[in-house]
Design a protein around this motif. Structure first.
Motif, short mmCIF file in Angstrom:
data_model
loop_
_atom_site.label_atom_id
_atom_site.label_comp_id
_atom_site.label_asym_id
_atom_site.label_seq_id
_atom_site.Cartn_x
_atom_site.Cartn_y
_atom_site.Cartn_z
N LYS A 349 -33.33 -150.60 -101.40
CA LYS A 349 -32.46 -149.46 -101.12
C LYS A 349 -31.64 -149.69 -99.86
N GLU A 350 -32.27 -150.22 -98.81
CA GLU A 350 -31.54 -150.50 -97.58
C GLU A 350 -30.45 -151.54 -97.81
N ALA A 351 -30.78 -152.58 -98.56
CA ALA A 351 -29.79 -153.62 -98.85
C ALA A 351 -28.63 -153.07 -99.67
N GLU A 352 -28.93 -152.25 -100.67
CA GLU A 352 -27.90 -151.66 -101.53
C GLU A 352 -26.98 -150.73 -100.74
N GLU A 353 -27.53 -149.96 -99.81
CA GLU A 353 -26.71 -149.06 -99.00
C GLU A 353 -25.73 -149.84 -98.15
N THR A 354 -26.18 -150.96 -97.61
CA THR A 354 -25.30 -151.80 -96.81
C THR A 354 -24.20 -152.41 -97.66
N ILE A 355 -24.55 -152.90 -98.83
CA ILE A 355 -23.55 -153.49 -99.74
C ILE A 355 -22.51 -152.44 -100.12
N GLN A 359 -18.58 -152.87 -99.42
CA GLN A 359 -17.67 -153.04 -100.55
C GLN A 359 -16.73 -151.85 -100.75
N LYS A 360 -17.29 -150.67 -100.77
CA LYS A 360 -16.52 -149.50 -101.20
C LYS A 360 -15.83 -148.74 -100.07
N LYS A 361 -16.45 -148.69 -98.90
CA LYS A 361 -15.86 -147.91 -97.81
C LYS A 361 -14.99 -148.77 -96.91
N TRP A 362 -15.55 -149.87 -96.40
CA TRP A 362 -14.81 -150.70 -95.45
C TRP A 362 -14.09 -151.86 -96.11
N ARG A 363 -14.55 -152.29 -97.31
CA ARG A 363 -13.93 -153.41 -98.03
C ARG A 363 -13.87 -154.66 -97.13
N VAL A 364 -15.01 -154.95 -96.49
CA VAL A 364 -15.13 -156.06 -95.54
C VAL A 364 -16.29 -156.95 -95.96
N ASP A 365 -16.02 -158.24 -96.14
CA ASP A 365 -17.08 -159.17 -96.51
C ASP A 365 -17.76 -159.72 -95.25
N ALA A 366 -18.62 -158.90 -94.66
CA ALA A 366 -19.45 -159.36 -93.55
C ALA A 366 -20.79 -159.88 -94.06
N LEU A 367 -20.94 -159.92 -95.39
CA LEU A 367 -22.18 -160.37 -96.01
C LEU A 367 -22.22 -161.88 -96.23
N GLY A 368 -21.04 -162.51 -96.19
CA GLY A 368 -20.97 -163.94 -96.42
C GLY A 368 -20.94 -164.32 -97.89
N TRP A 369 -20.59 -163.37 -98.76
CA TRP A 369 -20.55 -163.67 -100.19
C TRP A 369 -19.46 -164.68 -100.52
N GLY A 370 -18.33 -164.59 -99.83
CA GLY A 370 -17.25 -165.54 -100.06
C GLY A 370 -17.70 -166.97 -99.79
N LYS A 371 -18.47 -167.14 -98.73
CA LYS A 371 -18.99 -168.46 -98.40
C LYS A 371 -19.93 -168.97 -99.48
N GLU A 372 -20.76 -168.07 -100.02
CA GLU A 372 -21.69 -168.48 -101.09
C GLU A 372 -20.92 -168.89 -102.34
#
Length: 417
Positions: A349-355, A359-372
């Motif tokens: 739940k904590e991970a999903e809230e951060t995602i 994704q939806k509010k800030w539209r910022v890839d601070a998760l590093g998904w692009g790198k993956e």
């Protein structure tokens, strides 16, 4: 006859060769007898931290504050004396950090020395307006400054004011700030350390955005700079960690909420240890699970339309540390399995809230998904790289968490009735 003469000259030649080697060695020793850039400590002002704010007057781009150790006062304090404050600060304005540093020479009798600098503190307004990437350029470029300096941002306070605080736990304030981040990461994981070299790596492939831990001041901000602040119980003002701050293109976007901040730590593989509060499975009350180990693995797949799909697999190991559930028996395998499932749901739940926030509010890839995606599916990344800012908010994902409870203390049944 000429052969005899040549044999007679051979010892002389060897002797001359030995003299030449000896003279060469002496010259080398003379050159190596001292360091060409030798600097004596009593001629240096050792800078432990730098703080960068916007210039309130608007005449310059920034206002730099440095925290400098006063060795004579530290020495007096170690001997039980009261030699004064262990640090002082100098402040100057400039269009660049380097310019401001050189202008400080008009205010100090010692040349500022940055090889022992531990932290770069960026003021909130500066982080929103000017961004952080230009501020780390000097550190990355200058060989006298280490790149393992911790970088933080302030929240509701200027960096200058934070560096002018007196602290109780550590006599040198920046030591306390530095240790607070490490202690929090090891105990609760709402914040984690980010270094200058971590920020410079973000400029490579993947378009990952920066995140930084944040500091605020609890209490009377004005009283925090007084020596009397450390003579009261509790102190009138104390530094406190807030949550992780998220950036877009080097500029501050906003701060995560506490659970979202820890959710980011789960997703970034930064959780060393933490505690999770769960509702009792079949009664009122709560129980606490202490996490000892946590790891995450990403796997990038492709959807039918050729877009990336992110699969995140979290593995958590922990133990039950506190039980406020009447009549529960954690020695029962079924109960233990239920607690493991509840823990997995809480982490997910904590991970999903951060995602969702990214994704939806800030539209910022601070998760590093692009790198993956770049590392695991380079052909996909090549196709979507230019449009990643618009693709990222729509990327499908799946978070899976598996928890293993390894112990429950010396008791099985709860003493709570």
């Amino acid at each position: 006859m000429s052969g005899i003469k040549s044999r007679m000259r051979l010892p002389e030649i060897k002797k001359m060769g030995r003299k030449a080697i000896f003279l060469w060695a002496v010259c080398m020793l003379m050159l190596l007898s001292g360091c060409w850039d030798l600097r004596y400590l009593d001629k240096l002002g050792v800078v432990l931290a730098m703080g960068v704010d916007d210039d309130p007057s608007g005449k310059q781009k920034l206002r730099l504050t440095v925290q400098v150790v006063l060795p004579q006062n530290v020495a007096a304090e170690s001997k039980g004396g009261t030699g004064g404050t262990p640090v002082t600060t100098f402040t100057e304005t400039g269009d660049t950090i380097f310019e401001a540093i050189r202008k400080m020479s008009a205010k100090t009798s010692r040349r500022l020395f940055f090889s022992h600098t531990q932290m770069l503190i960026i003021g909130e307004k500066m982080a929103r307006k000017g961004g952080i990437i230009p501020l780390v350029d000097l550190i990355e470029r200058n060989p006298d400054i280490r790149t393992d300096i911790s970088v933080v941002v302030t929240r509701g306070v200027r960096a200058e004011r934070l560096l002018q605080m007196t602290t109780q736990m550590e006599s040198i304030p920046v030591n306390q700030f530095h240790e607070m981040i490490d202690v929090n990461q090891e105990a609760y994981a709402m914040n984690y350390a980010v270094l200058v070299k971590d920020l410079t790596k973000l400029t490579g492939k993947g378009k990952q955005q920066a995140v930084l831990p944040s500091f605020r001041i609890v209490g009377d901000k004005a009283a925090g700079k007084s020596v009397d602040n450390v003579k009261t119980i509790p102190a009138e003002a104390i530094p406190a960690l807030s949550t992780m701050a998220v950036f877009r293109d080097g500029k501050l976007v906003d701060y995560l909420k506490p659970k979202e901040s820890r959710g980011l730590a789960w997703l970034q593989n930064k959780v060393k240890s933490t505690v999770i509060k769960l509702a009792c499975p079949e009664s009122k009350g709560n129980l606490i699970v202490e996490v000892h180990e946590a790891s995450i693995q990403y796997k990038i797949k492709q959807s039918k339309d050729g877009m990336p799909v992110v699969q995140a697999k979290l593995e958590v190991t922990g133990s039950i540390q506190e039980i406020m559930c009447p009549g529960i028996d954690v020695m029962d395998e079924q109960v233990l399995n239920e607690i493991e499932e509840l823990t997995s749901q809480a982490v997910k739940k904590e991970a999903e809230e951060t995602i969702r926030k990214m994704q939806k509010k800030w539209r910022v890839d601070a998760l590093g998904w692009g790198k993956e995606v770049y590392l695991q599916q380079p052909e996909v990344w090549k196709r979507i790289e230019k449009d990643w800012e618009t693709v990222f908010p729509e990327v499908q994902h799946e978070v899976v968490c598996k928890t293993k409870i390894s112990g429950s203390g010396v008791r099985g049944e709860s003493i709570v009735k």
